[in-house]
Design a protein around this motif. Sequence first.
Motif, PDB file in Angstrom:
ATOM      1  N   THR A   1    -104.878 -21.959 -55.415  1.00  0.00           N
ATOM      2  CA  THR A   1    -103.757 -21.223 -56.020  1.00  0.00           C
ATOM      3  C   THR A   1    -102.537 -22.133 -55.929  1.00  0.00           C
ATOM      4  OG1 THR A   1    -104.658 -19.161 -55.104  1.00  0.00           O
ATOM      5  CG2 THR A   1    -102.431 -19.067 -56.018  1.00  0.00           C
TER       6      THR A   1
ATOM      7  N   MET B   1    -106.071 -18.153 -65.005  1.00  0.00           N
ATOM      8  CA  MET B   1    -105.540 -16.857 -64.564  1.00  0.00           C
ATOM      9  C   MET B   1    -104.150 -17.110 -63.992  1.00  0.00           C
ATOM     10  SD  MET B   1    -108.946 -15.203 -62.789  1.00  0.00           S
ATOM     11  CE  MET B   1    -108.119 -13.641 -62.534  1.00  0.00           C
TER      12      MET B   1
ATOM     13  N   SER C   1    -109.675 -12.955 -59.063  1.00  0.00           N
ATOM     14  CA  SER C   1    -110.119 -14.263 -59.551  1.00  0.00           C
ATOM     15  C   SER C   1    -111.372 -14.717 -58.814  1.00  0.00           C
ATOM     16  CB  SER C   1    -109.010 -15.304 -59.491  1.00  0.00           C
ATOM     17  OG  SER C   1    -108.452 -15.370 -58.229  1.00  0.00           O
TER      18      SER C   1
ATOM     19  N   ILE D   1    -104.946 -13.611 -68.235  1.00  0.00           N
ATOM     20  CA  ILE D   1    -106.220 -14.351 -68.164  1.00  0.00           C
ATOM     21  C   ILE D   1    -106.601 -14.768 -69.579  1.00  0.00           C
ATOM     22  CG2 ILE D   1    -108.583 -14.359 -67.298  1.00  0.00           C
ATOM     23  CD1 ILE D   1    -107.998 -11.817 -65.766  1.00  0.00           C
TER      24      ILE D   1
ATOM     25  N   ARG E   1    -104.478 -19.857 -61.076  1.00  0.00           N
ATOM     26  CA  ARG E   1    -105.808 -20.248 -60.593  1.00  0.00           C
ATOM     27  C   ARG E   1    -106.650 -20.525 -61.823  1.00  0.00           C
ATOM     28  NH1 ARG E   1    -108.795 -17.111 -56.078  1.00  0.00           N
ATOM     29  NH2 ARG E   1    -108.577 -18.977 -54.814  1.00  0.00           N
TER      30      ARG E   1
ATOM     31  N   PRO F   1    -113.104 -20.935 -58.245  1.00  0.00           N
ATOM     32  CA  PRO F   1    -111.849 -21.635 -58.536  1.00  0.00           C
ATOM     33  C   PRO F   1    -111.925 -23.132 -58.214  1.00  0.00           C
ATOM     34  CG  PRO F   1    -111.623 -20.287 -56.561  1.00  0.00           C
ATOM     35  CD  PRO F   1    -112.998 -20.044 -57.094  1.00  0.00           C
TER      36      PRO F   1
ATOM     37  N   GLU G   1    -105.810 -12.919 -56.303  1.00  0.00           N
ATOM     38  CA  GLU G   1    -106.808 -13.867 -55.799  1.00  0.00           C
ATOM     39  C   GLU G   1    -108.168 -13.183 -55.646  1.00  0.00           C
ATOM     40  OE1 GLU G   1    -104.700 -15.437 -52.348  1.00  0.00           O
ATOM     41  OE2 GLU G   1    -104.306 -17.269 -53.501  1.00  0.00           O
TER      42      GLU G   1
END
Length: 308
Positions: free
Chosen positions: A78, A105, A51, A277, A300, A57, A48
């Motif tokens: 998420t 991701m 990301s 990713i 995500r 996100p 996280e």
Amino acid sequence: MSTPSAIQENTTERIAILDTREPDAVREALKEHGAIVIRAGGAVSDFEELSNELITPMVHHSTSTTVERDVVNRDGTTSTVNKGMDYIPLHREGSYAPGCPDLLMLYCVKPADMNGPDDTGGQTTLCDGVELLNALSPKVRKFVEDAILRWSWSAPPERWMAALGAGTQDAAIERLNLLNGRLAPWEQLEAKFEGDTLHGVFQTLCVIPTKWGNRRSFCNSLLIYHYRQATDFYPKHMYVPTMGDGQPFPADMLEEISNLANERTHSTHWRAKDILIFDNSRYMHGRTGFTDTSRQIFVRMGYVKRES
Ligand SMILES: [Fe+2]
């Protein structure tokens, strides 16, 4: 350029493997390869954190109920991947609506157990739409390069509320107006409420420019629509594609595209703690079917942050 010591082309997995989560190295590798696996250990919190460095996100509309996905963090950014265990054909995430994510991701909490060395169940699959476009016959390539796609969809309240982050129809319309102002030059959106259902028609291209590198990619969701059965986890009736003139996409051309895509589709070969990713404007993704109910992959997705 990517850091030479940190990246390797894995000939078995056909994907670049990075052994660091250092954001600049990840960005550079993504620009170069379009899809990478980071194999550097790390917990969900590390995933996280990375990301949050790379993307703003978004919340996926399918987290609006727990039928298709479970949310696993506080703000819903998420979540688990699609809960089904069936094979999922290739697609571009969210390509049927405005605000399609730049990057996806994925974090592997636990890969599917393998029933023998040849078992390929539960793998996330990838196909480079640039490579696929180049492989098409001249006739089909010309057709898809000129093709306009129109996705018609209808969203019940829980779905438009989640997708637009809006609690009322007025707030939803405000958000849609904002999205309309941010459409790519080749996109158009018409949307209106009938009762509490939001109906939309989103027009886009079959072949799109990639986020990086100014390439053209066959990157859309025609294959999943035509080759995945409707299930509780795939409300197929909600998004229906046609060509720009309302005609269905030609079945013979789709068959050629599907065959060539299958020949160019490869698996992630998940290991626990891997991060995958990929550029959602270049790579289409899917998954192989599986039976292990303990497989767990988190996802995500969102918009690439400007580099400072
Ligand atoms: Fe997906």
